[in-house]
Enzyme design. Structure first.
Site, short mmCIF file in Angstrom:
data_model
loop_
_atom_site.label_atom_id
_atom_site.label_comp_id
_atom_site.label_asym_id
_atom_site.label_seq_id
_atom_site.Cartn_x
_atom_site.Cartn_y
_atom_site.Cartn_z
N GLY A 1 0.77 -1.24 0.00
CA GLY A 1 0.00 0.00 0.00
C GLY A 1 0.80 1.28 0.00
N ASP A 2 2.10 1.22 0.28
CA ASP A 2 2.89 2.46 0.30
C ASP A 2 4.32 2.15 -0.13
OD1 ASP A 2 3.46 5.13 0.62
OD2 ASP A 2 3.65 5.05 2.79
N ILE A 3 4.43 1.49 -1.28
CA ILE A 3 5.75 1.14 -1.80
C ILE A 3 6.42 2.35 -2.45
CG2 ILE A 3 6.96 -0.17 -3.60
CD1 ILE A 3 6.34 -1.88 -1.26
#
Length: 210
Positions: free
Chosen positions: A178-180
């Site tokens: 979700g927050d790469i």
């Protein structure tokens, strides 16, 4: 942390947050990491606990296994392989086959509405509209953007995403980090294997986070 007699205690990493109203952010990181770790045990540090300090209700903590890492971008092939494995392992495990997550998550300080939806189109549209509202709250409205958004949501999105819900190859939710970005990935020291951290997980289209 306790350990068996004669054995060294496992190393742990403790992160502290002394900012008001950040308790939900810390909770979201723990819930995200806990579920992601079940599908990719080597892909990110195992979460241990989170909470609020009894001595200060505005100070919170996140505890996870310590992994010695080098803060550099891992080998792309290895990193993509571990992402693909995590996505593949999670398919079929989303509650009732829905898109979303059981708690709100945060990209930085931006909350993500993860209320469950039956289709990827519904989740994607809602998330993008929320992002646009947050962007406008900071930078103001744009007449040009407003004009483009109408046909985008009414024509482009349905034409591209709605067919993914049809037929035998109907999209199945998988769990995403979700927050790469480069600040949330590294290499394990000594092995050069990829490692991820600080997730904002949700069940989604497998290519959403790429």
């Amino acid at each position: 942390m306790s350990s068996a007699v004669g054995l060294p205690a496992p190393k742990a990493l403790l992160k502290s947050f002394s900012v008001e109203d950040v308790d939900e952010v810390v909770k979201s990181k723990y819930e995200s990491a806990k579920l992601l770790h079940t599908f990719s045990p080597s892909g990110l540090p195992k979460p241990v606990a989170f909470g609020t300090y009894a001595s200060d209700p505005n100070s919170h903590f996140y505890l996870c296994a310590f992994i010695d890492m080098a803060l550099r971008i891992p080998d792309p092939a290895k990193f993509c392989a571990i992402l693909a494995e995590m996505h593949q392992n999670s398919i079929g495990h989303s509650p009732e086959g829905k898109f979303g997550f059981h708690v709100p998550t945060y990209q930085g300080n931006m909350p993500q509405n993860n209320d469950w939806t039956n289709t990827w189109e519904e989740y994607y549209v809602r998330g993008l509209k929320d992002f646009i509202k947050q962007e406008q709250a900071v930078h103001g409205r744009s007449d040009e953007l407003e004009e483009l958004l109408v046909p985008f949501f009414e024509k482009v999105v349905p034409r591209l995403l709605r067919p993914l819900e049809w037929g035998e190859k109907k999209i199945k939710p998988c769990l995403l980090h979700g927050d790469i970005w480069y600040g949330n990935i590294a290499e394990r020291t000594g092995t050069d294997e990829p490692i991820m951290f600080d997730p904002a997980a949700f069940w989604a289209h497998n290519e959403c986070g790429l």
